[in-house]
Design an enzyme around this catalytic site. Structure first.
Site, PDB file in Angstrom:
ATOM      1  N   HIS A 216      53.237 -15.518 -50.180  1.00 46.71           N
ATOM      2  CA  HIS A 216      54.668 -15.127 -49.795  1.00 46.71           C
ATOM      3  C   HIS A 216      55.222 -14.082 -50.778  1.00 46.71           C
ATOM      4  CE1 HIS A 216      54.883 -18.206 -46.884  1.00 46.71           C
ATOM      5  NE2 HIS A 216      54.849 -19.301 -47.875  1.00 46.71           N
TER       6      HIS A 216
ATOM      7  N   HIS B 157      49.645 -20.256 -52.651  1.00 45.43           N
ATOM      8  CA  HIS B 157      50.303 -20.020 -51.591  1.00 45.43           C
ATOM      9  C   HIS B 157      51.769 -19.557 -51.518  1.00 45.43           C
ATOM     10  CE1 HIS B 157      51.525 -22.058 -47.599  1.00 45.43           C
ATOM     11  NE2 HIS B 157      52.972 -21.572 -48.032  1.00 45.43           N
ATOM     12  N   GLU B 158      52.651 -19.793 -52.619  1.00 45.76           N
ATOM     13  CA  GLU B 158      53.745 -19.053 -52.941  1.00 45.76           C
ATOM     14  C   GLU B 158      53.481 -17.722 -53.194  1.00 45.76           C
ATOM     15  OE1 GLU B 158      56.224 -20.787 -51.595  1.00 45.76           O
ATOM     16  OE2 GLU B 158      55.115 -22.685 -51.308  1.00 45.76           O
TER      17      GLU B 158
END
Length: 158
Positions: free
Chosen positions: A71, A67-68
């Site tokens: 980004h 998820h990170e």
């Protein structure tokens, strides 16, 4: 697991899932309790909650790392890196990252705690249930702007 091992793990996940290197710093941050991780746009560093690793294991933590990294990579490619962006949603689904992290057991227990206080409007009788004590003189009724009084409920353990 220490920060060095996390750094290697994040670099490995980045290469395997995204085909791109992770060139910045990944660290654990034990203050993160309500979130699994965070990405810093200015420094491009990533922080991961060690509590998530302890509570849910490597598999769920890897989803948080993905998820990170979504980004991270989208931001560096100048594409939609926010949660609401289609680029982010598509890449997250493609790599198998998690949209949300699990609630930590100690936070879940606190959330499920019974109401301990009731605020009652002296003007209209409107009731507001609260888990934490507060100073009613700082607040007013949302319905009629009347004064509030606080009542401790019987299920209060102390």
């Amino acid at each position: 697991m220490d920060n060095e091992a996390l750094q290697q793990w994040v670099e490995q996940v980045s290469l395997q899932s995204f085909g791109r290197p992770f060139l910045h710093k990944a660290t654990f941050n034990s203050r993160l309790k309500a979130t699994g991780g965070r990405y810093f746009m200015k420094s491009h560093h990533i922080e991961i909650s060690p509590h998530q690793l302890m509570a849910f294991g490597r598999e769920e933590t890897e989803k948080i790392i993905k998820h990170e990294l979504c980004h991270y990579h989208l931001h560096l490619m100048k594409r939609g890196y926010r949660h609401r962006d289609a680029d982010f949603k598509n890449l997250l689904a493609h790599v198998g990252g998690s949209r949300y992290c699990g609630t930590l057991p100690e936070r879940a227990a606190r959330k499920a705690a019974p109401y301990r206080y009731k605020l009652v409007c002296v003007k209209c009788g409107m009731e507001y249930m609260r888990k934490r004590k507060l100073d009613p003189s700082k607040y007013a009724c949302g319905k009629c702007r009347g004064k509030l009084k606080i009542i401790m409920l019987d299920n209060n353990p102390g």
